[in-house]
Design a protein around this motif. Structure first.
Motif, PDB file in Angstrom:
ATOM      1  N   CYS A  62     -26.957 -11.193 -15.769  1.00  0.00           N
ATOM      2  CA  CYS A  62     -26.373  -9.931 -16.237  1.00  0.00           C
ATOM      3  C   CYS A  62     -25.893  -9.077 -15.053  1.00  0.00           C
ATOM      4  CB  CYS A  62     -27.393  -9.183 -17.078  1.00  0.00           C
ATOM      5  SG  CYS A  62     -26.771  -7.619 -17.742  1.00  0.00           S
ATOM      6  N   LEU A  63     -26.715  -9.009 -13.992  1.00  0.00           N
ATOM      7  CA  LEU A  63     -26.335  -8.216 -12.811  1.00  0.00           C
ATOM      8  C   LEU A  63     -25.094  -8.802 -12.128  1.00  0.00           C
ATOM      9  CD1 LEU A  63     -29.818  -7.369 -11.254  1.00  0.00           C
ATOM     10  CD2 LEU A  63     -28.249  -5.818 -12.398  1.00  0.00           C
ATOM     11  N   LYS A  64     -25.006 -10.151 -12.061  1.00  0.00           N
ATOM     12  CA  LYS A  64     -23.815 -10.772 -11.472  1.00  0.00           C
ATOM     13  C   LYS A  64     -22.583 -10.465 -12.315  1.00  0.00           C
ATOM     14  CE  LYS A  64     -26.056 -14.499  -9.013  1.00  0.00           C
ATOM     15  NZ  LYS A  64     -26.248 -15.964  -8.873  1.00  0.00           N
ATOM     16  N   ASP A  65     -22.756 -10.469 -13.640  1.00  0.00           N
ATOM     17  CA  ASP A  65     -21.637 -10.154 -14.531  1.00  0.00           C
ATOM     18  C   ASP A  65     -21.178  -8.695 -14.330  1.00  0.00           C
ATOM     19  OD1 ASP A  65     -19.782 -10.605 -16.596  1.00  0.00           O
ATOM     20  OD2 ASP A  65     -21.141  -9.591 -18.016  1.00  0.00           O
ATOM     21  N   CYS A 123     -29.260  -4.275 -17.978  1.00  0.00           N
ATOM     22  CA  CYS A 123     -29.592  -5.645 -17.585  1.00  0.00           C
ATOM     23  C   CYS A 123     -31.099  -5.817 -17.402  1.00  0.00           C
ATOM     24  CB  CYS A 123     -28.882  -6.030 -16.291  1.00  0.00           C
ATOM     25  SG  CYS A 123     -27.101  -6.264 -16.481  1.00  0.00           S
ATOM     26  N   TYR A 124     -31.770  -4.786 -16.947  1.00  0.00           N
ATOM     27  CA  TYR A 124     -33.205  -4.894 -16.692  1.00  0.00           C
ATOM     28  C   TYR A 124     -34.019  -4.881 -17.986  1.00  0.00           C
ATOM     29  CZ  TYR A 124     -32.477  -4.523 -11.719  1.00  0.00           C
ATOM     30  OH  TYR A 124     -32.095  -4.778 -10.427  1.00  0.00           O
ATOM     31  N   GLU A 125     -33.360  -4.684 -19.117  1.00  0.00           N
ATOM     32  CA  GLU A 125     -34.056  -4.773 -20.402  1.00  0.00           C
ATOM     33  C   GLU A 125     -34.195  -6.221 -20.863  1.00  0.00           C
ATOM     34  OE1 GLU A 125     -31.720  -2.279 -22.947  1.00  0.00           O
ATOM     35  OE2 GLU A 125     -32.406  -0.433 -21.987  1.00  0.00           O
ATOM     36  N   GLN A 126     -33.565  -7.153 -20.138  1.00  0.00           N
ATOM     37  CA  GLN A 126     -33.663  -8.578 -20.466  1.00  0.00           C
ATOM     38  C   GLN A 126     -35.091  -9.054 -20.213  1.00  0.00           C
ATOM     39  OE1 GLN A 126     -31.031 -10.407 -21.659  1.00  0.00           O
ATOM     40  NE2 GLN A 126     -29.645  -8.644 -21.515  1.00  0.00           N
ATOM     41  N   THR A 127     -35.465 -10.145 -20.846  1.00  0.00           N
ATOM     42  CA  THR A 127     -36.845 -10.626 -20.726  1.00  0.00           C
ATOM     43  C   THR A 127     -37.063 -11.541 -19.541  1.00  0.00           C
ATOM     44  OG1 THR A 127     -36.302 -12.415 -22.254  1.00  0.00           O
ATOM     45  CG2 THR A 127     -37.314 -10.423 -23.178  1.00  0.00           C
ATOM     46  N   SER A 128     -36.127 -12.405 -19.219  1.00  0.00           N
ATOM     47  CA  SER A 128     -36.350 -13.352 -18.130  1.00  0.00           C
ATOM     48  C   SER A 128     -35.591 -12.926 -16.877  1.00  0.00           C
ATOM     49  CB  SER A 128     -35.923 -14.765 -18.540  1.00  0.00           C
ATOM     50  OG  SER A 128     -34.519 -14.786 -18.666  1.00  0.00           O
ATOM     51  N   ASN A 129     -36.092 -13.412 -15.731  1.00  0.00           N
ATOM     52  CA  ASN A 129     -35.446 -13.105 -14.453  1.00  0.00           C
ATOM     53  C   ASN A 129     -34.069 -13.741 -14.374  1.00  0.00           C
ATOM     54  OD1 ASN A 129     -37.449 -11.494 -13.463  1.00  0.00           O
ATOM     55  ND2 ASN A 129     -38.538 -13.183 -12.413  1.00  0.00           N
ATOM     56  N   ALA A 130     -33.889 -14.900 -14.932  1.00  0.00           N
ATOM     57  CA  ALA A 130     -32.596 -15.581 -14.891  1.00  0.00           C
ATOM     58  C   ALA A 130     -31.568 -14.785 -15.690  1.00  0.00           C
ATOM     59  CB  ALA A 130     -32.722 -16.987 -15.446  1.00  0.00           C
ATOM     60  N   ALA A 131     -31.971 -14.233 -16.821  1.00  0.00           N
ATOM     61  CA  ALA A 131     -31.061 -13.443 -17.644  1.00  0.00           C
ATOM     62  C   ALA A 131     -30.704 -12.132 -16.927  1.00  0.00           C
ATOM     63  CB  ALA A 131     -31.687 -13.167 -19.011  1.00  0.00           C
ATOM     64  N   ILE A 132     -31.683 -11.546 -16.244  1.00  0.00           N
ATOM     65  CA  ILE A 132     -31.433 -10.300 -15.492  1.00  0.00           C
ATOM     66  C   ILE A 132     -30.432 -10.564 -14.372  1.00  0.00           C
ATOM     67  CG2 ILE A 132     -32.478  -8.589 -13.959  1.00  0.00           C
ATOM     68  CD1 ILE A 132     -35.027  -8.817 -15.652  1.00  0.00           C
ATOM     69  N   ASN A 133     -30.658 -11.669 -13.609  1.00  0.00           N
ATOM     70  CA  ASN A 133     -29.756 -11.999 -12.502  1.00  0.00           C
ATOM     71  C   ASN A 133     -28.352 -12.313 -13.002  1.00  0.00           C
ATOM     72  OD1 ASN A 133     -31.737 -11.573 -10.619  1.00  0.00           O
ATOM     73  ND2 ASN A 133     -32.376 -13.740 -10.547  1.00  0.00           N
ATOM     74  N   SER A 137     -17.340  -4.752 -12.067  1.00  0.00           N
ATOM     75  CA  SER A 137     -17.099  -3.549 -11.275  1.00  0.00           C
ATOM     76  C   SER A 137     -16.192  -3.831 -10.077  1.00  0.00           C
ATOM     77  CB  SER A 137     -18.430  -2.944 -10.794  1.00  0.00           C
ATOM     78  OG  SER A 137     -19.052  -3.809  -9.867  1.00  0.00           O
ATOM     79  N   ALA A 138     -16.244  -5.045  -9.548  1.00  0.00           N
ATOM     80  CA  ALA A 138     -15.385  -5.403  -8.417  1.00  0.00           C
ATOM     81  C   ALA A 138     -13.933  -5.564  -8.867  1.00  0.00           C
ATOM     82  CB  ALA A 138     -15.879  -6.676  -7.746  1.00  0.00           C
TER      83      ALA A 138
END
Length: 125
Positions: free
Chosen positions: A113-116, A101-111, A121-122
């Motif tokens: 991806c992390l939520k997904d 996820c941290y390979e994404q370019t924008s902060n919105a895309a990273i966030n 995982s939950a």
């Protein structure tokens, strides 16, 4: 002191304890003492079958319970080891997905991806 006969009192001293001992231990003064070893009695007598008492039943039950507890503890230990290994594998997969996820370019895309990744995982067992 001149009329004292040592031989007659000594004989009484040795006879009295022997007769008393034989009476105490079941013998009589007329029977000779038992021989220490007799060839006719050399063969062992057949043993009577043992009867089961509550003590032997209790000991057997305790041994059986100990065996059952040992197997239960072995199963529990293997279960815990297997579940811990599965949990480690799942956590490793989540960490790898979060790293991608941290390979994404924008902060919105990273966030996003992390939520997904967190939602997946939950929901995974």
């Amino acid at each position: 002191m001149g009329n004292y006969n040592k031989s007659s009192t000594g004989a009484r001293r040795t006879e009295a304890p022997t007769q008393q001992r034989r009476r105490v231990h079941g013998g009589s003064a007329s029977q000779p003492p038992m021989a220490l070893f007799d060839a006719a009695d050399a063969a062992p007598a057949p043993r009577a079958p043992r009867t089961r008492t509550w003590r032997s039943t209790l000991v057997g039950a305790a041994i059986g319970l100990g065996i059952v507890l040992a197997f239960a503890m072995k199963w529990l230990m293997n279960y815990q080891i297997d579940s811990a290994e599965a949990r480690r594998v799942q956590q490793k997969a989540v960490r790898v997905a979060a790293a991608h996820c941290y390979e994404q370019t924008s902060n919105a895309a990273i966030n996003a991806c992390l939520k997904d990744v967190e939602a997946r995982s939950a929901s995974a067992p």
